[in-house]
Motif scaffolding. Structure first.
Motif, short mmCIF file in Angstrom:
data_model
loop_
_atom_site.label_atom_id
_atom_site.label_comp_id
_atom_site.label_asym_id
_atom_site.label_seq_id
_atom_site.Cartn_x
_atom_site.Cartn_y
_atom_site.Cartn_z
N CYS A 97 18.03 23.80 -7.05
CA CYS A 97 18.43 23.64 -5.64
C CYS A 97 17.37 22.80 -4.90
CB CYS A 97 18.59 24.99 -4.99
SG CYS A 97 19.62 26.11 -5.95
N GLY A 98 17.23 21.56 -5.28
CA GLY A 98 16.21 20.68 -4.68
C GLY A 98 15.00 20.58 -5.57
N ALA A 99 14.26 19.47 -5.45
CA ALA A 99 13.06 19.27 -6.27
C ALA A 99 11.99 20.31 -5.95
CB ALA A 99 12.52 17.85 -6.07
N THR A 102 12.72 23.09 -8.12
CA THR A 102 12.31 22.70 -9.47
C THR A 102 10.82 22.93 -9.66
OG1 THR A 102 14.05 21.02 -9.56
CG2 THR A 102 12.23 20.76 -11.09
N LEU A 103 10.02 22.47 -8.69
CA LEU A 103 8.56 22.60 -8.77
C LEU A 103 8.16 24.08 -8.77
CD1 LEU A 103 7.71 19.72 -6.31
CD2 LEU A 103 6.92 19.82 -8.69
N TYR A 104 8.81 24.85 -7.94
CA TYR A 104 8.51 26.29 -7.87
C TYR A 104 8.80 26.95 -9.22
CZ TYR A 104 8.60 31.14 -6.45
OH TYR A 104 8.34 32.49 -6.37
N ILE A 169 1.18 14.90 -10.55
CA ILE A 169 1.06 13.49 -10.15
C ILE A 169 2.25 13.16 -9.27
CG2 ILE A 169 1.07 11.08 -10.97
CD1 ILE A 169 -1.39 12.28 -12.00
N ASN A 170 1.99 12.50 -8.13
CA ASN A 170 3.08 12.15 -7.20
C ASN A 170 2.93 10.69 -6.78
OD1 ASN A 170 3.71 12.85 -3.71
ND2 ASN A 170 5.20 12.38 -5.29
N SER A 171 3.81 9.86 -7.33
CA SER A 171 3.78 8.42 -7.04
C SER A 171 5.22 7.92 -6.94
CB SER A 171 3.05 7.69 -8.17
OG SER A 171 3.21 6.29 -8.08
N ILE A 204 10.00 11.85 -6.88
CA ILE A 204 11.07 11.93 -5.87
C ILE A 204 11.21 10.64 -5.02
CG2 ILE A 204 9.71 13.07 -4.04
CD1 ILE A 204 13.11 14.43 -4.84
N TYR A 205 10.10 9.89 -4.85
CA TYR A 205 10.17 8.65 -4.04
C TYR A 205 10.32 7.40 -4.90
CZ TYR A 205 8.97 11.56 -0.10
OH TYR A 205 9.00 12.53 0.87
N GLU A 206 10.65 7.58 -6.15
CA GLU A 206 10.77 6.48 -7.11
C GLU A 206 11.51 5.26 -6.56
OE1 GLU A 206 13.50 5.83 -11.11
OE2 GLU A 206 13.63 7.65 -9.94
N TRP A 244 21.72 18.67 0.75
CA TRP A 244 22.62 19.05 -0.34
C TRP A 244 21.93 19.93 -1.38
CZ3 TRP A 244 27.73 16.98 -0.58
CH2 TRP A 244 28.02 16.03 0.42
N ARG A 245 20.62 19.84 -1.45
CA ARG A 245 19.78 20.64 -2.34
C ARG A 245 20.07 20.44 -3.83
NH1 ARG A 245 16.50 19.94 -0.56
NH2 ARG A 245 15.14 21.56 -1.32
N ILE A 246 19.82 19.24 -4.30
CA ILE A 246 19.91 18.98 -5.74
C ILE A 246 18.63 18.29 -6.21
CG2 ILE A 246 21.07 17.69 -7.58
CD1 ILE A 246 22.81 19.98 -6.69
C1 LIG Z 1 10.69 15.91 -0.15
C2 LIG Z 1 9.79 16.14 -1.30
C3 LIG Z 1 10.15 16.98 -2.37
C4 LIG Z 1 11.34 17.91 -2.35
O1 LIG Z 1 12.56 17.39 -2.20
P1 LIG Z 1 13.86 18.28 -2.29
O2 LIG Z 1 14.60 18.04 -1.02
O3 LIG Z 1 13.48 19.71 -2.46
O4 LIG Z 1 14.60 17.76 -3.49
C5 LIG Z 1 9.30 17.07 -3.47
N1 LIG Z 1 8.16 16.38 -3.51
C6 LIG Z 1 7.76 15.59 -2.50
C7 LIG Z 1 6.48 14.87 -2.62
C8 LIG Z 1 8.55 15.45 -1.36
O5 LIG Z 1 8.13 14.70 -0.33
#
Ligand SMILES: *Cc1c(COP(=O)(O)O)cnc(C)c1O
Length: 394
Positions: A97-99, A102-104, A169-171, A204-206, A244-246
């Protein structure tokens, strides 16, 4: 009665808190310009909404498999093959239900008490609390503005201890907008393949990249990285689908199956209708994404120049995402209207109270010398907002 220690040790998401405060002020009749939002201001493209309407009308409104429908897993597999050049199987994909979810889930299945997780700073606000909720210890490794806010191989090496279990890592990065090149990721990968760490790559910002840059995920830069990396991605940012939470994880089967087991005991499947919409998003005409990115690029150019003209501000030009992260140290020690500004929270509070401009203090992202502005808003409002900041600081 009392709350658990676990929940008492975390804080609410500061970006959501700022957005809520700004919205409450607006509702009370104040004229607020918001730079706090972490979501695109565009509407979800029509072809995506139509797929959801169709799903409802066809009665696709029941439970689905926990990790998502095969149709969506296949769309994700195609996307990863197309964009990252990596082949995954259905058993290596879990839709959540959203990234953020997923991370959690990943933190819950991978980390525990005594484990350390490396988080380069400035970082996305939720990483710290998600790691803490798993009982593990976030190890924050500062990066430098002069180095483009990118982690260097030597600081990575210095941060690894025998307790280190993972790294995030977040890029492109939220909040700095910095992007790692393929070569830079290779440099990190060469250290990581020799270690026993799990790499969580938040991609997520790919799609939101400027200056003609090409995206690389750390999972794709070394043949041994696929087995060490979990790619986290979703449709929120690229397709203006935050509500939408995917989101999804793609990674080694043993991790994905653990995430699926956990998810079967918390949310079960993500919304059936939203899954159908996500299939349409990933498989449809990507021209809508390009249009949004072009508009973001125009705004990035505008807001960087505007913020660089504010006395005491220095705004580096980011290469991705929709945030700028200006250094505001030049303002510290000032006392406009008799209110002393010594840090990013003082400044953010002053701007909101004095001229109705909502921004997020850098302190929430691990660096108190900066502010985060989201430019998921019109050029018109950016112009007005920056003019107000100049007025507040004059
Ligand atoms: C917005 C964001 C997410 C989470 O996005 P979801 O709406 O939960 O899919 C994850 N990581 C970063 C860095 C974000 O800015």
């Amino acid at each position: 009665m009392k709350l658990s220690k676990r929940i008492q040790e975390i804080k609410p998401s500061p970006t959501l808190a700022i957005t809520m405060k700004a919205n409450a002020m607006k509702a009370a009749g104040h004229d607020v310009i918001g730079f706090g939002a972490g979501e695109p201001d565009f509407d979800t493209p029509r072809y995506i909404k139509e797929a959801a309407v169709k799903a409802i009308e066809e009665g696709f409104t029941k439970y689905t498999p926990v990790a998502g429908i095969d149709e969506l897993k296949d769309a994700i597999i195609d996307k990863l093959a197309r964009d990252q050049g990596i082949k995954y199987n259905r058993s290596e994909i879990c839709v959540s239900c959203g990234a953020k979810h997923t991370l959690y889930n990943l933190a819950q299945v991978l980390f525990e008490e005594g484990d350390e997780v490396i988080i380069p700073s400035p970082y996305w606000v939720s990483y710290i609390d998600i790691v803490k909720l798993a009982g593990a210890t976030p190890v924050v490794v500062p990066t430098k503005e002069e180095e483009g806010f990118r982690l260097s191989p030597s600081s990575l090496l210095a941060a690894i201890s025998e307790r280190t279990k993972g790294i995030i890592i977040n890029s492109p990065s939220n909040p700095t907008g910095s992007v790692y090149s393929r070569e830079e990721l290779k440099g990190l990968a060469e250290i990581l393949v020799k270690s026993d760490l799990v790499v969580i790559s938040d991609d997520i910002y790919e799609k939101i990249l400027y200056d003609g840059l090409k995206f690389s995920s750390i999972a794709q830069v070394h043949p041994a990285m696929k087995e060490k990396t979990v790619i986290v991605n979703g449709v929120s940012k690229a397709y203006a689908m935050t509500g939408w939470r995917i989101g999804y994880a793609a990674g080694p089967e043993w991790i994905i199956q653990a995430v699926t087991k956990l998810q079967s005991q918390n949310t079960s499947n993500p919304t059936s209708i939203a899954q159908k919409a996500a299939v349409a998003a990933l498989q449809g005409d990507q021209g809508e994404v390009e249009k949004m990115v072009q508009e973001f690029e125009r705004r990035r150019n505008y807001i960087c120049e505007a913020l660089n003209s504010v006395p005491g501000f220095r705004c580096p030009k980011p290469q991705g995402a929709f945030y700028v992260f200006p250094n505001v140290e030049g303002v510290f020690g000032w006392a406009p209207k008799g209110r002393v500004i010594n840090n990013s929270s003082d400044l953010a509070g002053y701007l909101l109270d004095e001229v109705g401009v909502a921004v997020v203090p850098g302190a929430d992202f691990g660096d108190d010398r900066y502010l985060r502005f989201s430019y998921a808003t019109s050029i018109d409002l950016i112009e007005k907002g920056v003019a107000r900041i100049k007025q507040a600081l004059s």
